[in-house]
Scaffold this active site. Sequence first.
Site, PDB file in Angstrom:
ATOM      1  N   GLY A  28       1.196  -1.123  -0.150  1.00 22.96           N
ATOM      2  CA  GLY A  28      -0.408  -0.134   0.201  1.00 22.96           C
ATOM      3  C   GLY A  28       0.815   0.937   0.068  1.00 22.96           C
ATOM      4  O   GLY A  28       1.812   0.930   0.266  1.00 22.96           O
ATOM      5  N   TYR A  29       0.153   2.536  -0.447  1.00 28.18           N
ATOM      6  CA  TYR A  29       1.302   3.780  -0.451  1.00 28.18           C
ATOM      7  C   TYR A  29       0.267   4.496   1.056  1.00 28.18           C
ATOM      8  O   TYR A  29      -0.608   4.654   0.908  1.00 28.18           O
ATOM      9  CB  TYR A  29       0.666   4.222  -1.526  1.00 28.18           C
ATOM     10  CG  TYR A  29       1.217   3.265  -2.355  1.00 28.18           C
ATOM     11  CD1 TYR A  29       3.064   3.803  -3.425  1.00 28.18           C
ATOM     12  CD2 TYR A  29       1.061   1.965  -3.365  1.00 28.18           C
ATOM     13  CE1 TYR A  29       3.593   2.858  -3.788  1.00 28.18           C
ATOM     14  CE2 TYR A  29       1.730   1.694  -4.332  1.00 28.18           C
ATOM     15  CZ  TYR A  29       3.229   1.636  -4.500  1.00 28.18           C
ATOM     16  OH  TYR A  29       3.670   1.185  -5.367  1.00 28.18           O
ATOM     17  N   LEU A  30       1.332   5.069   1.558  1.00 28.25           N
ATOM     18  CA  LEU A  30       0.886   6.222   2.440  1.00 28.25           C
ATOM     19  C   LEU A  30       1.642   7.630   2.188  1.00 28.25           C
ATOM     20  O   LEU A  30       0.787   8.336   2.412  1.00 28.25           O
ATOM     21  CB  LEU A  30       2.470   6.298   4.250  1.00 28.25           C
ATOM     22  CG  LEU A  30       2.539   4.705   4.828  1.00 28.25           C
ATOM     23  CD1 LEU A  30       3.626   5.103   5.671  1.00 28.25           C
ATOM     24  CD2 LEU A  30       1.553   4.832   5.411  1.00 28.25           C
ATOM     25  N   GLU A  82      -3.457   5.453   1.638  1.00 25.92           N
ATOM     26  CA  GLU A  82      -4.318   5.437   1.052  1.00 25.92           C
ATOM     27  C   GLU A  82      -4.721   3.805   0.984  1.00 25.92           C
ATOM     28  O   GLU A  82      -4.248   2.638   0.950  1.00 25.92           O
ATOM     29  CB  GLU A  82      -3.938   6.144  -0.175  1.00 25.92           C
ATOM     30  CG  GLU A  82      -2.686   7.289   0.115  1.00 25.92           C
ATOM     31  CD  GLU A  82      -2.210   7.620  -0.853  1.00 25.92           C
ATOM     32  OE1 GLU A  82      -2.612   6.952  -2.072  1.00 25.92           O
ATOM     33  OE2 GLU A  82      -1.399   9.161  -0.669  1.00 25.92           O
ATOM     34  N   ASN A 144       2.885   0.812  -9.614  1.00 23.85           N
ATOM     35  CA  ASN A 144       2.121   0.642  -8.904  1.00 23.85           C
ATOM     36  C   ASN A 144       1.779   1.876  -8.073  1.00 23.85           C
ATOM     37  O   ASN A 144       0.276   1.237  -7.779  1.00 23.85           O
ATOM     38  CB  ASN A 144       2.960  -0.324  -7.911  1.00 23.85           C
ATOM     39  CG  ASN A 144       3.130  -1.990  -8.567  1.00 23.85           C
ATOM     40  OD1 ASN A 144       2.024  -3.040  -8.195  1.00 23.85           O
ATOM     41  ND2 ASN A 144       3.968  -1.944  -9.509  1.00 23.85           N
TER      42      ASN A 144
END
Length: 155
Positions: A28-30, A82, A144
Site C-alpha cells: 500500500g501507499y502512505l 491510502e 503500482n
Amino acid sequence: MIEIERKFLVKSEAFKSEAFKQTRLIQGYLNSHKERAVRVRIKGDLGFLTVKGASTANGLSRFEWEKEISKPEAEALLNLCEPGIIDKIRYEVKVKNHTFEVDEFFGENEGLIVAEVELNAENETFEKPLWLGEEVTGDAKYYNSQLSNNPYKTW
C-alpha cells in the site's frame, strides 16, 4: 540508490514455467504523489518501507530507498495507507545475465501482468524473452502507486 529499469506488458503465461521463485506481495501507499511515493510492502515474512522519487523524463531512472521492517510493523502501516491495496504474485525469471520480475496482479488489477528488468545503465542491452510484450517504461498508469488509485479494471 538510483533504480534503472524497463517495464513491459506480458503477452503469455509462459514465464511461469521458467520462474525460479514466486512470492506473494501485499503493498500500500502512505503517499502516492507523482513526485514521491512512500510504499509499505509485505513480502513473505518480511516488511519493507520504500521511498521512490520522480522518474526521469524517459521513465528509466529514479531515486529509490528501501528499509526492511518487521512484518507486524508493515501490517500496522498498511492500515494507514491510502485506499487501493496492491495484491500480486511476483515471479522471478532468469534470462541470460538478467532477472525479470514478473508481477501477476489480483483484486482490482486482476488481468494485468507486467515484467520489469533492472539495469546497470540506461543503454544496457538485454535479451527479451518471447513472452515479453509492449514496452510501457515511463507510462505512469502502470506504476503500482497509480494502479492503487486507478486500478486496471477501471480502464
